[in-house]
Design a protein around this motif. Structure first.
Motif, short mmCIF file in Angstrom:
data_model
loop_
_atom_site.label_atom_id
_atom_site.label_comp_id
_atom_site.label_asym_id
_atom_site.label_seq_id
_atom_site.Cartn_x
_atom_site.Cartn_y
_atom_site.Cartn_z
N ARG A 132 0.85 -1.20 0.00
CA ARG A 132 0.00 0.00 0.00
C ARG A 132 0.88 1.24 0.00
NH1 ARG A 132 -3.29 -0.85 5.35
NH2 ARG A 132 -1.14 -0.90 6.03
N GLU A 133 1.91 1.22 0.83
CA GLU A 133 2.81 2.36 0.92
C GLU A 133 3.72 2.43 -0.30
OE1 GLU A 133 5.73 4.27 4.29
OE2 GLU A 133 4.14 2.90 4.90
N MET A 134 4.21 1.30 -0.77
CA MET A 134 5.07 1.27 -1.94
C MET A 134 4.36 1.82 -3.17
SD MET A 134 7.00 -2.00 -3.58
CE MET A 134 8.36 -1.78 -4.72
N PHE A 135 3.07 1.50 -3.29
CA PHE A 135 2.30 1.93 -4.46
C PHE A 135 1.73 3.34 -4.30
CE2 PHE A 135 1.04 -2.76 -5.49
CZ PHE A 135 2.34 -3.03 -5.84
N PHE A 183 -0.63 4.34 -2.10
CA PHE A 183 -2.05 4.38 -1.74
C PHE A 183 -2.24 5.07 -0.41
CE2 PHE A 183 -2.98 0.12 -4.10
CZ PHE A 183 -2.81 0.76 -5.30
N LYS A 184 -3.39 5.68 -0.23
CA LYS A 184 -3.74 6.25 1.06
C LYS A 184 -4.03 5.06 2.00
CE LYS A 184 -6.87 9.44 3.27
NZ LYS A 184 -8.15 10.11 3.19
N ILE A 185 -3.35 5.03 3.14
CA ILE A 185 -3.52 3.90 4.06
C ILE A 185 -4.61 4.23 5.05
CG2 ILE A 185 -2.38 2.50 5.83
CD1 ILE A 185 0.22 2.91 4.21
N GLU A 186 -5.71 3.49 4.94
CA GLU A 186 -6.88 3.74 5.79
C GLU A 186 -6.95 2.76 6.95
OE1 GLU A 186 -10.02 5.55 4.45
OE2 GLU A 186 -8.91 6.45 2.81
#
Length: 154
Positions: free
Chosen positions: A59-62, A64-67
């Motif tokens: 998620r972080e590598m791509f 993306f907003k981490i919810e």
């Protein structure tokens, strides 16, 4: 690959898949030991039955907003064959894990579908499960990218 089985999971709002032959197991979150000065998406290492396993937050590598907090996520444990070496065992953080299924591969020139700008090299193909699009990840390209970033840090 049309008849191969895939393991599907979610990262943020997106659905992703990995060929099932890479999947060793799926775990509920377990504590991860952080490694100093690691890349932000390399969350650290964990002990899985006596083996030290690196855990990656895609998620972080791509970007993306981490919810969802990592403690509420699953960890997908992968085993990736390496040339002339022991298999590489990695943990991937996923917001949720879905199913093992056959997927219908879609022919498309624009296969990032707006989810990973500039990173479509991480996607080997696009598939459909019913009406939902699923991006099949290219694990080797992701690993190459991580290795290059680690080298740059040295």
């Amino acid at each position: 690959m049309a008849d191969d089985l895939f393991f599907t999971f979610t990262l943020g709002e997106g659905s992703f898949a990995i060929p099932v032959n890479y999947i060793r197991e799926v775990l509920n979150y377990e504590p991860i030991t952080q490694v100093p000065k690691a890349l932000p998406y390399l969350k650290g290492v964990m002990n899985i039955r006596g083996s030290v396993v690196t855990v990656i937050d895609l998620r972080e590598m791509f970007g993306f907003k981490i919810e969802k907090p990592v403690e509420k996520c699953s960890i997908i444990v992968l085993e990736i064959e390496q040339k002339n070496e022991a298999p590489l065992v990695l943990g991937l953080i996923a917001d949720s894990v879905d199913i093992v299924t056959k997927l219908e591969v879609v022919v498309s020139e624009n296969y990032d579908f707006g989810t990973m700008p500039g990173r479509k090299d991480f996607i080997s193909e696009v598939a459909k499960n019913g009406e939902s699009f699923i991006l099949v990840l290219d694990l080797n390209k992701i690993l190459e990218s991580i290795e290059m970033e680690i080298e740059k840090q040295k």
